[in-house]
Write an enzyme that holds these catalytic residues in place. Sequence first.
Site: not given
Lengths: 148, 287
Positions: B245, B250
Amino acid sequence: MSRFPGSLQTIIDEFKAIDDANMRGELLIEFADKFIDVPETIAKRPFPKTHLVPGCESEAYIWCTKLDDGGLKFHFAVENPHGVSAKSLAVILDEGLSGHNADEILGLSEELVYEIFGRNISMGKGQGLMGMVAMVRGLAMQQRAAQL
Amino acid sequence: MDSIKDRGYSHSNVLVSTDWVAENLANPNVRIIESNEDQLLYKTGHIPGAVEVDWVNDLNDQLVRDYLQQSQFEELASNLGISKDTTLVFYGDKNNWWAAYALWVFRLFGHTNSKIMDGGRLKWEKEGRELTREVPSYKPSSYEAQSRDDSSYRAFRDDVLKHLGTGGQLVDVRSPEEFSGERLHMPDYPNEGALRGGHIPGAKSIPWARAINPENGTFKTADELRAIYEDEKGLKPNEEVIAYCRIGERSSHTWFVLHYLLGYDKVRNYDGSWTEWGNSVGVPIEK
């Protein structure tokens, strides 16, 4: 010499006097606890995207109105219920700047975010909070331009 | 589907429900750990007895861009008052994004007895459960961690380049706008802290939050997840996957989904992610 306009410098000095990160956090939460949503007389949901702070993960919205004496009043909404930092900064900006005129606010710098939250704030959060500062300054510039 | 066991996950024991947490608040063998994006959130109220692990200050080395070293992790674990046998239950804001990140870092040090509270903070709050501002204090423990194992679940830039060379599977879990390289509306700030926008060639765009039911923050069922990752995006469960990410936070959530919920054996998180790749000289980029 004050680096920040209005009563904001007083608030910043209060933060600067605190060395302990936990105490700084407590003070930030005290501000966040005072957060009041934008009144419906100013804006109703769904809020127009033109008032949404770009890049703010807490979905902060800002409005600026003019008081009878020519001073400005800032109003905020923070749609993310977990956006405590955004709420805290909103109250600080309101308490520190509302009532002052546009000229006093034009020099507002994003450095404020570091002064309040410290230097180790994450990049994503820092950008969102700086976006709030930039929008407040932008709204003050709009008010000033409207006077000319 | 209310029961976690009925959702078809490969390792359903890595998730616990809010009910389970409520029933285990006083269990001395369980430590509940909150991990959030917003560093103030824990202080405004948390699950009774929960401690906080802050991703900036607690999981990362404060000088080098890297995670804790073994001794630093042992100090953290000691301060949390946990042993290797303690069941850790992570939860937090943003659909457990940071909770998954913290769990991933603890996994690098071999703490396998870790779980996530399904639905995270959002579900706990929506159910009107108790929150407190009282910060608990636990007696420091003695914790001997294994040295950090970066080989199984972590990928570095050179690993990604090698993986790319063999046509390996890559998952970009950022937003579609980040994937496409579209500039953010933030004047004076480079896009996501990188000099170049776009994505790693061949990466499939599967935003991390697609794994979540947005109304209550719970994970989708295994069938629903397979429909996204395999039927729609064509991931092959038996082949290596690297997720990335912006800084690996994430993508640790997606790592959790692929590895634990769908049972992929060979999933790694490229935590250098776009803030490294998008600033690197000469690496291939696709828009």
